[in-house]
Design a protein around this motif. Structure first.
Motif, mmCIF file in Angstrom:
data_model
loop_
_atom_site.group_PDB
_atom_site.id
_atom_site.type_symbol
_atom_site.label_atom_id
_atom_site.label_comp_id
_atom_site.label_asym_id
_atom_site.label_seq_id
_atom_site.Cartn_x
_atom_site.Cartn_y
_atom_site.Cartn_z
ATOM 1 N N ALA A 150 0.856 -1.194 0.000
ATOM 2 C CA ALA A 150 0.000 0.000 0.000
ATOM 3 C C ALA A 150 0.893 1.245 0.000
ATOM 4 C CB ALA A 150 -0.898 -0.003 1.229
ATOM 5 N N LEU A 151 1.739 1.313 -1.015
ATOM 6 C CA LEU A 151 2.744 2.378 -1.013
ATOM 7 C C LEU A 151 2.166 3.712 -1.475
ATOM 8 C CD1 LEU A 151 5.648 0.343 -2.623
ATOM 9 C CD2 LEU A 151 5.363 0.910 -0.208
ATOM 10 N N THR A 152 2.541 4.773 -0.759
ATOM 11 C CA THR A 152 2.232 6.119 -1.254
ATOM 12 C C THR A 152 3.455 6.671 -1.991
ATOM 13 O OG1 THR A 152 3.012 7.111 0.806
ATOM 14 C CG2 THR A 152 0.661 6.644 0.662
ATOM 15 N N ARG A 153 4.619 6.063 -1.725
ATOM 16 C CA ARG A 153 5.871 6.492 -2.372
ATOM 17 C C ARG A 153 6.473 5.243 -3.025
ATOM 18 N NH1 ARG A 153 11.517 7.136 -0.418
ATOM 19 N NH2 ARG A 153 12.395 8.766 -1.732
ATOM 20 N N PRO A 154 6.274 5.076 -4.352
ATOM 21 C CA PRO A 154 6.676 3.831 -5.006
ATOM 22 C C PRO A 154 8.127 3.429 -4.744
ATOM 23 C CG PRO A 154 5.377 5.185 -6.506
ATOM 24 C CD PRO A 154 5.595 6.020 -5.289
ATOM 25 N N SER A 155 9.021 4.398 -4.591
ATOM 26 C CA SER A 155 10.431 4.020 -4.389
ATOM 27 C C SER A 155 10.668 3.336 -3.038
ATOM 28 C CB SER A 155 11.347 5.232 -4.560
ATOM 29 O OG SER A 155 10.952 6.241 -3.680
ATOM 30 N N ASN A 156 9.702 3.410 -2.126
ATOM 31 C CA ASN A 156 9.853 2.672 -0.859
ATOM 32 C C ASN A 156 9.734 1.164 -1.055
ATOM 33 O OD1 ASN A 156 10.449 4.701 0.955
ATOM 34 N ND2 ASN A 156 8.308 5.118 1.464
ATOM 35 N N ASP A 157 9.263 0.762 -2.228
ATOM 36 C CA ASP A 157 9.103 -0.663 -2.512
ATOM 37 C C ASP A 157 10.403 -1.425 -2.283
ATOM 38 O OD1 ASP A 157 7.508 -2.816 -3.360
ATOM 39 O OD2 ASP A 157 8.452 -2.772 -5.320
ATOM 40 N N ARG A 158 11.529 -0.772 -2.573
ATOM 41 C CA ARG A 158 12.813 -1.484 -2.463
ATOM 42 C C ARG A 158 13.080 -1.985 -1.031
ATOM 43 N NH1 ARG A 158 17.806 2.695 -2.286
ATOM 44 N NH2 ARG A 158 16.806 4.420 -1.213
ATOM 45 N N LEU A 159 12.470 -1.312 -0.040
ATOM 46 C CA LEU A 159 12.672 -1.760 1.350
ATOM 47 C C LEU A 159 12.021 -3.114 1.615
ATOM 48 C CD1 LEU A 159 11.939 1.643 3.042
ATOM 49 C CD2 LEU A 159 14.030 0.331 3.433
ATOM 50 N N TYR A 160 10.925 -3.384 0.869
ATOM 51 C CA TYR A 160 10.092 -4.555 1.144
ATOM 52 C C TYR A 160 10.347 -5.728 0.197
ATOM 53 C CZ TYR A 160 7.440 -0.892 3.615
ATOM 54 O OH TYR A 160 7.047 0.144 4.431
ATOM 55 N N GLN A 161 11.199 -5.487 -0.800
ATOM 56 C CA GLN A 161 11.501 -6.549 -1.764
ATOM 57 C C GLN A 161 12.693 -7.390 -1.263
ATOM 58 O OE1 GLN A 161 9.648 -7.495 -4.228
ATOM 59 N NE2 GLN A 161 8.194 -5.865 -3.736
ATOM 60 N N PRO A 162 12.937 -8.572 -1.876
ATOM 61 C CA PRO A 162 13.978 -9.472 -1.357
ATOM 62 C C PRO A 162 15.320 -8.780 -1.113
ATOM 63 C CG PRO A 162 12.703 -10.601 -3.034
ATOM 64 C CD PRO A 162 12.185 -9.190 -2.995
ATOM 65 N N LYS A 163 15.732 -7.900 -2.039
ATOM 66 C CA LYS A 163 17.022 -7.230 -1.863
ATOM 67 C C LYS A 163 17.021 -6.360 -0.592
ATOM 68 C CE LYS A 163 20.298 -4.879 -4.816
ATOM 69 N NZ LYS A 163 20.434 -4.003 -5.943
ATOM 70 N N ALA A 168 18.385 -5.612 5.195
ATOM 71 C CA ALA A 168 17.987 -5.466 6.598
ATOM 72 C C ALA A 168 18.585 -6.585 7.447
ATOM 73 C CB ALA A 168 16.467 -5.471 6.713
ATOM 74 N N SER A 169 18.559 -7.803 6.897
ATOM 75 C CA SER A 169 19.136 -8.938 7.623
ATOM 76 C C SER A 169 20.638 -8.730 7.863
ATOM 77 C CB SER A 169 18.873 -10.225 6.830
ATOM 78 O OG SER A 169 19.523 -11.299 7.438
ATOM 79 N N GLU A 170 21.341 -8.249 6.833
ATOM 80 C CA GLU A 170 22.779 -7.977 6.959
ATOM 81 C C GLU A 170 23.052 -6.908 8.016
ATOM 82 O OE1 GLU A 170 25.701 -9.097 4.843
ATOM 83 O OE2 GLU A 170 24.244 -10.709 5.019
ATOM 84 N N ALA A 171 22.162 -5.914 8.082
ATOM 85 C CA ALA A 171 22.371 -4.787 8.992
ATOM 86 C C ALA A 171 22.077 -5.138 10.450
ATOM 87 C CB ALA A 171 21.501 -3.613 8.565
ATOM 88 N N LEU A 172 21.323 -6.252 10.632
ATOM 89 C CA LEU A 172 20.957 -6.658 11.995
ATOM 90 C C LEU A 172 22.030 -7.528 12.628
ATOM 91 C CD1 LEU A 172 17.180 -7.557 11.524
ATOM 92 C CD2 LEU A 172 18.085 -5.762 13.042
ATOM 93 N N PHE A 189 4.286 -10.847 1.260
ATOM 94 C CA PHE A 189 5.381 -10.201 1.986
ATOM 95 C C PHE A 189 5.865 -11.105 3.135
ATOM 96 C CE2 PHE A 189 6.921 -7.426 5.447
ATOM 97 C CZ PHE A 189 8.068 -6.961 4.814
ATOM 98 N N ALA A 190 4.916 -11.709 3.858
ATOM 99 C CA ALA A 190 5.300 -12.610 4.957
ATOM 100 C C ALA A 190 6.187 -13.743 4.424
ATOM 101 C CB ALA A 190 4.039 -13.173 5.620
ATOM 102 N N LYS A 191 5.861 -14.208 3.235
ATOM 103 C CA LYS A 191 6.637 -15.271 2.595
ATOM 104 C C LYS A 191 8.049 -14.773 2.255
ATOM 105 C CE LYS A 191 4.856 -18.872 -0.400
ATOM 106 N NZ LYS A 191 3.902 -19.091 -1.467
ATOM 107 N N ARG A 192 8.124 -13.544 1.744
ATOM 108 C CA ARG A 192 9.439 -12.986 1.397
ATOM 109 C C ARG A 192 10.331 -12.853 2.633
ATOM 110 N NH1 ARG A 192 6.442 -9.552 -1.933
ATOM 111 N NH2 ARG A 192 6.863 -7.588 -0.849
ATOM 112 N N LEU A 193 9.697 -12.473 3.767
ATOM 113 C CA LEU A 193 10.472 -12.368 5.015
ATOM 114 C C LEU A 193 11.068 -13.728 5.388
ATOM 115 C CD1 LEU A 193 8.206 -10.188 7.337
ATOM 116 C CD2 LEU A 193 10.555 -9.641 6.694
ATOM 117 N N ALA A 194 10.240 -14.758 5.286
ATOM 118 C CA ALA A 194 10.704 -16.109 5.636
ATOM 119 C C ALA A 194 11.808 -16.543 4.685
ATOM 120 C CB ALA A 194 9.532 -17.083 5.623
ATOM 121 N N THR A 195 11.624 -16.254 3.404
ATOM 122 C CA THR A 195 12.625 -16.633 2.402
ATOM 123 C C THR A 195 13.947 -15.912 2.661
ATOM 124 O OG1 THR A 195 10.847 -16.924 0.823
ATOM 125 C CG2 THR A 195 13.053 -16.775 -0.102
ATOM 126 N N ALA A 196 13.851 -14.692 3.214
ATOM 127 C CA ALA A 196 15.071 -13.926 3.514
ATOM 128 C C ALA A 196 15.766 -14.449 4.774
ATOM 129 C CB ALA A 196 14.726 -12.454 3.669
#
Ligand SMILES: C[S@@+](CC[C@H](N)C(=O)[O-])C[C@H]1O[C@@H](n2cnc3c(N)ncnc32)[C@H](O)[C@@H]1O
Length: 231
Positions: A150-163, A168-172, A189-196
């Motif tokens: 439900a993005l209001t700013r399309p470029s925020n999509d990159r935060l939620y995609q696998p990359k 985020a995982s690397e930074a933690l 999205f829940a699936k992508r989190l698990a895959t990450a």
């Protein structure tokens, strides 16, 4: 009915619509065009994001927490409440105007969290802060938009995609937690989190704690899966 009064507006990099701060009586709203991003009347789920994530790192007295973005400061105030007095919290906020509003008319809403000495603010995209350093954070809390789907700013999509989730995982740090706010469920999205590689807990919380719209939080813990030792 009291009419809305515009208190300020800020250009959003890469977007046509500005971010607008408006007030009606004691109520404040932040909007992009006609889409509400935040209201001072409903902040239970924004607080729950910090509360649930910080519970996972309660045993870390010197926890380092990254929050993107500031909004009205409710997630920040809850993170201060639910981490030790020796924690450090960095807020990455895209727009300097939002920070000014939080030092001005919005300051009292969440109890002036920006004045806490544990807090520092950086103006810019939280994605850049995430990719800046590995093993840097015990918790990363993302409430930059209305959710992965439900993005209001399309470029925020990159935060939620696998990359973005990999970054985020690397930074933690090991056992660190990624908390994500969303206006609605998003099984993909829940699936992508698990895959990450995250252990994912999904919580449904009410906008006003015990009532109001249901929002979704993902509390995703970084786990390092050890390889079995060679015989
Ligand atoms: C919904 S509000 C956050 C509400 C906040 N959780 C609270 O408790 O009030 C979203 C905020 O994220 C900021 N923002 C949007 N995209 C961003 C990004 N990529 N990096 C940092 N901040 C961002 C917006 O300017 C806005 O202040």
């Amino acid at each position: 009915m009291i009419p809305w009064k515009e208190l300020g507006r800020a250009e959003v990099p890469g977007e046509e619509q500005p971010l607008v701060l408006a007030q009606r009586g004691s109520e404040f709203a932040i909007r992009i065009g006609a889409v509400a991003l935040m209201s001072s009347l409903a902040h239970g789920s924004e607080e729950a994001l910090a509360e649930l994530a910080c519970t996972h790192i309660a045993d870390r007295p010197e926890a380092r927490v990254l929050i993107g973005g500031l909004g009205m400061g409710y997630t920040l105030a809850a993170a201060l409440k639910h981490t030790a007095g020796t924690s450090r919290i960095v807020v990455a906020e895209l727009l300097s105007s939002v920070v000014e509003w939080n030092r001005g008319p919005l300051a009292v809403l969440a109890g002036k969290p920006l004045t806490d000495p544990r807090v520092s603010v950086t103006i810019g995209d939280v994605a850049d802060r995430i990719s800046a350093k590995a093993d840097a954070w015990d918790a990363i809390l993302l409430d930059v938009d209305n959710g992965p789907d439900a993005l209001t700013r399309p470029s925020n999509d990159r935060l939620y995609q696998p990359k973005g989730l990999h970054a985020a995982s690397e930074a933690l740090r090991e056992g660190g937690v990624l908390g994500v706010w969303s206006v609605a469920p998003d099984p993909a999205f829940a699936k992508r989190l698990a895959t990450a590689g995250f252990d994912v807990h999904e919580a449904t919380v009410r906008a006003r704690r015990t009532k109001g719209t249901r929002h979704v939080l993902w509390i995703a813990t970084k786990v390092t899966r050890r390889r079995p030792r060679a015989r």
